[in-house]
Design an enzyme around this catalytic site. Structure first.
Site, PDB file in Angstrom:
ATOM      1  N   ARG A 114      91.574-117.234  23.686  1.00  0.00           N
ATOM      2  CA  ARG A 114      90.535-116.227  23.457  1.00  0.00           C
ATOM      3  C   ARG A 114      91.083-114.813  23.624  1.00  0.00           C
ATOM      4  O   ARG A 114      90.688-113.887  22.914  1.00  0.00           O
ATOM      5  CB  ARG A 114      89.367-116.479  24.402  1.00  0.00           C
ATOM      6  CG  ARG A 114      88.560-117.738  24.036  1.00  0.00           C
ATOM      7  CD  ARG A 114      87.801-118.226  25.255  1.00  0.00           C
ATOM      8  NE  ARG A 114      86.772-119.229  24.981  1.00  0.00           N
ATOM      9  CZ  ARG A 114      86.984-120.526  24.842  1.00  0.00           C
ATOM     10  NH1 ARG A 114      88.210-121.010  24.875  1.00  0.00           N
ATOM     11  NH2 ARG A 114      85.972-121.366  24.645  1.00  0.00           N
ATOM     12  N   ARG A 169      89.981-140.814  24.220  1.00  0.00           N
ATOM     13  CA  ARG A 169      90.449-140.925  25.614  1.00  0.00           C
ATOM     14  C   ARG A 169      89.800-142.085  26.362  1.00  0.00           C
ATOM     15  O   ARG A 169      90.409-142.613  27.308  1.00  0.00           O
ATOM     16  CB  ARG A 169      90.222-139.610  26.369  1.00  0.00           C
ATOM     17  CG  ARG A 169      91.178-138.545  25.905  1.00  0.00           C
ATOM     18  CD  ARG A 169      91.106-137.255  26.711  1.00  0.00           C
ATOM     19  NE  ARG A 169      92.144-136.348  26.228  1.00  0.00           N
ATOM     20  CZ  ARG A 169      92.089-135.033  26.291  1.00  0.00           C
ATOM     21  NH1 ARG A 169      91.033-134.437  26.825  1.00  0.00           N
ATOM     22  NH2 ARG A 169      93.085-134.295  25.836  1.00  0.00           N
ATOM     23  N   ARG A 197      90.614-135.428  13.272  1.00  0.00           N
ATOM     24  CA  ARG A 197      89.411-135.080  14.043  1.00  0.00           C
ATOM     25  C   ARG A 197      88.391-134.357  13.172  1.00  0.00           C
ATOM     26  O   ARG A 197      88.681-133.310  12.604  1.00  0.00           O
ATOM     27  CB  ARG A 197      89.802-134.229  15.246  1.00  0.00           C
ATOM     28  CG  ARG A 197      90.652-135.035  16.214  1.00  0.00           C
ATOM     29  CD  ARG A 197      91.546-134.176  17.065  1.00  0.00           C
ATOM     30  NE  ARG A 197      90.813-133.488  18.113  1.00  0.00           N
ATOM     31  CZ  ARG A 197      91.394-132.631  18.957  1.00  0.00           C
ATOM     32  NH1 ARG A 197      92.672-132.370  18.862  1.00  0.00           N
ATOM     33  NH2 ARG A 197      90.688-132.051  19.888  1.00  0.00           N
ATOM     34  N   SER A 249      79.170-128.000  23.806  1.00  0.00           N
ATOM     35  CA  SER A 249      80.534-127.711  23.345  1.00  0.00           C
ATOM     36  C   SER A 249      80.793-126.210  23.361  1.00  0.00           C
ATOM     37  O   SER A 249      80.189-125.451  22.596  1.00  0.00           O
ATOM     38  CB  SER A 249      80.751-128.244  21.925  1.00  0.00           C
ATOM     39  OG  SER A 249      81.962-127.697  21.414  1.00  0.00           O
ATOM     40  N   GLY A 264      93.307-128.289  18.912  1.00  0.00           N
ATOM     41  CA  GLY A 264      91.902-128.368  18.513  1.00  0.00           C
ATOM     42  C   GLY A 264      91.165-127.093  18.855  1.00  0.00           C
ATOM     43  O   GLY A 264      90.317-126.623  18.094  1.00  0.00           O
ATOM     44  N   ARG A 314      97.225-135.102  27.919  1.00  0.00           N
ATOM     45  CA  ARG A 314      96.488-135.443  29.144  1.00  0.00           C
ATOM     46  C   ARG A 314      96.554-136.945  29.428  1.00  0.00           C
ATOM     47  O   ARG A 314      96.511-137.369  30.580  1.00  0.00           O
ATOM     48  CB  ARG A 314      95.035-134.964  29.055  1.00  0.00           C
ATOM     49  CG  ARG A 314      94.922-133.444  28.963  1.00  0.00           C
ATOM     50  CD  ARG A 314      93.556-132.931  29.364  1.00  0.00           C
ATOM     51  NE  ARG A 314      93.281-131.642  28.748  1.00  0.00           N
ATOM     52  CZ  ARG A 314      93.760-130.467  29.168  1.00  0.00           C
ATOM     53  NH1 ARG A 314      94.546-130.395  30.207  1.00  0.00           N
ATOM     54  NH2 ARG A 314      93.442-129.351  28.533  1.00  0.00           N
ATOM     55  N   ASP A 318      87.691-132.109  30.437  1.00  0.00           N
ATOM     56  CA  ASP A 318      89.105-132.429  30.204  1.00  0.00           C
ATOM     57  C   ASP A 318      89.743-133.147  31.399  1.00  0.00           C
ATOM     58  O   ASP A 318      90.924-133.499  31.344  1.00  0.00           O
ATOM     59  CB  ASP A 318      89.893-131.143  29.909  1.00  0.00           C
ATOM     60  CG  ASP A 318      89.483-130.537  28.566  1.00  0.00           C
ATOM     61  OD1 ASP A 318      89.026-131.290  27.686  1.00  0.00           O
ATOM     62  OD2 ASP A 318      89.599-129.306  28.414  1.00  0.00           O
TER      63      ASP A 318
HETATM   64  C1  S3P Z   1      87.396-125.967  25.198  1.00  0.00           C
HETATM   65  C2  S3P Z   1      86.217-126.671  25.247  1.00  0.00           C
HETATM   66  C3  S3P Z   1      86.165-128.145  25.404  1.00  0.00           C
HETATM   67  C4  S3P Z   1      87.471-128.674  25.978  1.00  0.00           C
HETATM   68  C5  S3P Z   1      88.660-128.114  25.251  1.00  0.00           C
HETATM   69  C6  S3P Z   1      88.711-126.602  25.382  1.00  0.00           C
HETATM   70  C7  S3P Z   1      87.351-124.497  25.003  1.00  0.00           C
HETATM   71  O1  S3P Z   1      85.972-128.741  24.140  1.00  0.00           O
HETATM   72  O2  S3P Z   1      87.505-130.085  25.916  1.00  0.00           O
HETATM   73  O3  S3P Z   1      89.866-128.638  25.792  1.00  0.00           O
HETATM   74  O4  S3P Z   1      88.385-123.819  25.167  1.00  0.00           O
HETATM   75  O5  S3P Z   1      86.263-123.990  24.696  1.00  0.00           O
HETATM   76  P1  S3P Z   1      84.503-128.923  23.435  1.00  0.00           P
HETATM   77  O6  S3P Z   1      83.950-127.576  23.189  1.00  0.00           O
HETATM   78  O7  S3P Z   1      84.807-129.643  22.136  1.00  0.00           O
HETATM   79  O8  S3P Z   1      83.690-129.721  24.404  1.00  0.00           O
END
Ligand code: S3P
Length: 452
Positions: free
Chosen positions: A34, A359, A130, A175, A102, A402, A328
């Site tokens: 970010r 997972r 994904r 999320s 991701g 992980r 996580d």
């Molecule tokens: C994250 C949010 C989570 C987390 C990922 C990082 C983030 O995912 O599992 O490792 O940086 O906002 P989700 O938003 O898909 O739950």
């Protein structure tokens, strides 16, 4: 450092003596992505200290360069970003390859969606498998055109409209990445973009947006939902960002120290945002001797030093409401549960099937192979701890660091060595892991690459 070998290098964890010392873990991954992204949109020069320099975050640095920002590393963990201004992204000349990341890919889609440019995203085999629908659905409502493979998978191309539409979006699943993608798209959208979060998730995007001077307001709705309103098309001002240690990396050290007799560790300057501390809460409930000292604020976030001593753990029921604050950390918790007395039940964790690997399946398979009784439900995992002999089997890393690290910790604490088949994902995400752990007394060794 990432291996030059095209063949996966297995990593073996053997029972270790006590882990002792004071350490720092690398910077928080969520905040690292970010900080680079907001720096790339801000006017002026943003400096970042404590950036996580794993491949995921480096992919974001490369993407921000491809969109026209100037991004440079000035020293270890120190970066300088000169932004292009909100709405100033250039069209990249090539596909943006997000590798295994991701988070980077999803947030960048939000950023790009509200710019009148076309960009194509791809990633590694894990990321390409994904589905991205939950990010793309709100972006489509904002007017973004999407051309994606079936089930909204990568590679995919986004074309932003000349003017995006502000939306009110009730996030359908907890999320932070969905929330953040919409907010980042809202930055270059005229009017007010509204997010309604029935279940709050990590709020690093909101905190950083506030710090960078965005017009953002946060309220509570009548039903306790969190409402975030962002007025777009306002300048962001460059900042000096200090990034605390990543609690999701500290999780593995905490669990290893709890499980290995005689251990005593202090992990300094770890992020303690309440939306990230569910694992610590759970381990304390299980009987873990964990104390937090030197609480302070760093970069607008709560941090502290985590002091942990080896402990006898007992199984607990982890309620589904806690999932967003430790999403996580379930792999690390499952390893702690394997050594606890009794059963640990983790409920409401279907989201784990959508991470770098499935997972739930990976944990059930790895624990079962290593002598731990485990029951995998569609959205739950029940682990019975304290088997007479834990360890001894190989585990597939599944392009998921992980999962790899969790089973290495199981090997350190268990009765027989554990080999994971591929150190690569750990090298990319947490490059310091092996050296840092061996420095504390762990015993990890690289094996010869497996024959093709
Ligand atoms: C994250 C949010 C989570 C987390 C990922 C990082 C983030 O995912 O599992 O490792 O940086 O906002 P989700 O938003 O898909 O739950």
């Amino acid at each position: 450092m990432p291996s030059a070998s095209p063949l996966p290098i297995p990593l073996i964890a053997t029972a270790a003596g006590p882990l002792k010392g004071r350490v720092r873990v690398p910077g928080d991954k969520s905040i690292s992505h970010r900080a680079l992204m907001l720096g790339a949109l801000a006017i002026g020069e943003t400096t970042i200290e404590g950036l996580l320099e794993g491949e995921d975050v480096l992919a974001t640095a490369a993407a921000m360069r491809a969109f026209g920002a100037s991004v440079a590393r000035t020293d270890a963990g120190r970066w300088r970003v000169r932004g292009v201004g909100v709405g100033g992204f250039l069209e990249p000349e090539d596909t943006i390859d997000y590798g295994n990341s991701g988070t980077g890919a999803r947030l960048a889609m939000g950023l790009v969606g509200s710019q009148a440019i076309t960009a194509t995203f791809t990633g590694d085999a894990s990321l390409r498998s994904r589905p991205m629908g939950r990010i793309l659905d709100p972006l489509r409502r904002m007017g973004v055109q999407v051309l994606a493979r079936s089930k909204d998978r990568l590679p995919l191309t986004l074309k932003g409209p000349d003017i995006t539409l502000p939306i009110e979006y009730r996030v359908p699943v907890p999320s932070a990445r969905v929330k953040s993608a919409v907010l980042l798209a809202g930055l270059n959208t005229p009017g007010v973009t509204t997010i309604i979060e029935p279940t709050p998730t990590r709020d690093h995007t909101e905190r950083l947006l506030q710090a960078f001077g965005a017009a953002i307001e946060i309220d509570r709705g009548e039903d306790g939902e969190r409402i975030v309103r962002l007025e777009g098309r306002r300048d962001l001002r460059a900042q000096q960002v200090a990034i605390p240690g990543d609690p999701s990396s500290a999780a593995f050290l905490i669990v290893a120290a709890l499980l290995i007799a005689g251990s005593e560790l202090t992990i300094e300057a770890v992020l303690l945002n309440p939306m990230r501390t569910g694992l610590i809460e759970t381990l304390i409930e299980m009987g873990g001797d964990i104390e937090i000292g030197n609480r302070r604020t760093l970069g607008g976030e709560a941090v502290g030093d985590i002091h942990v001593r080896a402990s006898r753990l007992k199984g607990v029921i982890v309620p589904s409401e806690r999932a967003p604050s430790m999403i996580d950390e379930y792999p690390a918790l499952a390893i702690a549960a394997a050594f606890a007395e009794g059963v640990t039940v983790m409920e409401g964790i279907g989201e784990l099937r959508l991470k770098e690997s499935d997972r739930l399946a990976a944990l059930a398979a790895g624990l079962g192979a290593n002598g731990v009784a485990v029951e995998e439900g569609p959205e739950s995992l029940a682990v019975t701890g304290g088997a007479a002999r834990i360890g001894g089997a190989g585990v597939a890393t599944r392009l998921d660091h992980r999962i790899g690290i969790s089973f290495l910790v199981l090997g350190l604490a268990g009765h027989a060595p554990v080999t994971i088949d591929d150190a690569g994902p750990i090298d990319s995400h947490f490059p310091e892991f092996q050296a840092l752990m061996n420095g504390l007394g762990a015993h990890f060794e690289r094996a010869e690459p497996a024959a093709a």
